[in-house]
Design an enzyme around this catalytic site. Structure first.
Site: not given
Ligand code: UFG
Length: 327
Positions: A11-12, A142, A146, A188
């Site tokens: 992706y990125i 993870y 890093k 995500h």
């Molecule tokens: N979320 C939901 N429902 C979903 C998916 C996500 O409520 O179905 C919430 C998560 O709880 C979180 C927010 O949406 O609060 C964003 O979640 P993502 O899974 O989109 O992203 P993350 O913040 O978990 O993770 C991202 C990157 C990681 C990185 C991280 C750093 O995917 O690689 O940010 O904070 F490590």
């Protein structure tokens, strides 16, 4: 410059490769196509299907493509949740693959390196927005993987004169007309919300609404992938004067999960049903970056600062590629 991009079918990595080509750089992509897509690699780039676990192939690649000026290392396992279930994919494979790449690069005389690092280094931030001097507390294997690689780069700088920048992404998102986010499984928030808008999922689950935030849902800093790409290119072009750098990369604005869903409703015109579920283990309440350092040192400026334009760019890709790269 001649740039080796690992994970350039992802992706990125693919969007950054396309931006590198557009800026006049020569691009060589290595990707094992584990999550990447061959179709995402720009036609102008050389593509090599290879795994960073394979040290002999890596040396052969550096021998076959002499004169590489720098490396952008995107290839990685990237999921916080998965890393809590399969820690050795991260603590071993992410770390060993980076070591293999660095060893081969150093043997070939390459001395410029940009690492995809992460906001998962900051699990318990004391100050928001989070600056580079925040205490490092990796939130998962993870994030720890890093952090190991950041430390490895420090020693590569000290021992071999490697010049490098670690770019700690907050929440990468958004798409371009030709390239977008296509993970299997998708975890995500923004792509999941857009899959609901497309009718591919019945609803989105909000992971907890009892956080100490303005509406009880988690706050994240959503940064457009093209803004990440421009940071990589600026950093690579400036490495000779920079030496060793770590930059936190975000918009500096936080949005809640409910705000993301509401904005997606507005952008797509779809009701996007949402249900509240339990918290997802390991999610901090608020992660927002201070990107003052990269703004001051490199003149980096995000172009996508409002959530609506970020989600609109993602909607454009998902609407026109409902099955991702399989279309
Ligand atoms: N979320 C939901 N429902 C979903 C998916 C996500 O409520 O179905 C919430 C998560 O709880 C979180 C927010 O949406 O609060 C964003 O979640 P993502 O899974 O989109 O992203 P993350 O913040 O978990 O993770 C991202 C990157 C990681 C990185 C991280 C750093 O995917 O690689 O940010 O904070 F490590």
């Amino acid at each position: 410059m001649k740039i080796l991009v690992t994970g350039g079918a992802g992706y990125i990595g693919s969007i950054t490769s396309a931006e590198l080509v557009r800026a006049g750089h020569e691009v060589i992509v290595i990707d094992n196509l584990y999550q990447g897509h061959r179709a995402a690699v720009p036609a102008e780039a050389v593509f090599i299907e290879a795994d960073l676990a394979d040290r002999r192939t890596l040396s052969n690649i550096f021998a076959a493509y002499p004169g590489i000026d720098g490396i952008m290392h995107f290839a990685s396992y990237t999921l916080v949740g998965e890393s809590m279930e399969k820690p050795f994919l991260y603590l071993r494979d992410n770390v060993a693959n980076a070591a293999n790449l660095l060893e081969a690069a150093i043997a070939a005389g390459v001395r410029r390196f940009i690492l995809s690092s992460t906001a998962n280094l900051f699990d318990q931030p004391e100050r928001i927005p989070i600056a580079e001097n925040e205490r490092i507390v990796p939130g998962s294997p993870y994030g720890e993987s890093k952090f190991f690689i950041e430390r490895m780069l420090h020693w590569m700088a000290r021992i071999y004169g490697m010049r490098y920048a670690c770019l700690r992404y907050f929440n990468a998102c958004g798409d371009t007309p030709n390239r977008g986010e296509d993970h299997d499984p998708e975890t995500h928030l923004i792509p999941i919300v857009l899959q609901v808008a497309l009718g591919q999922r019945p609803y989105v689950t909000i992971f907890g609404d009892d956080y100490p935030t303005r509406d009880g849902t988690c706050v994240r800093d959503y940064i457009h992938v093209l803004d990440l790409a421009s940071a990589h290119i600026l950093a690579m072009e400036a490495l000779d004067r920079l030496g060793e750098r770590r930059y936190n990369l975000g918009n500096g604005q936080g949005f809640t999960v409910r705000e993301v869903i509401e904005t997606a409703r507005k952008v797509t015109g779809h009701p996007i049903p949402a249900v509240v579920g339990p918290r997802r283990p390991g999610d901090p309440a608020v992660l927002v970056a201070s990107s003052e350092t990269i703004r001051a040192e490199l003149g980096w400026q995000p172009r996508f600062t409002d959530l609506e334009s970020i989600i609109a760019s993602a909607w454009e890709w998902h609407r026109t590629h409902p099955n991702g790269y399989d279309d």
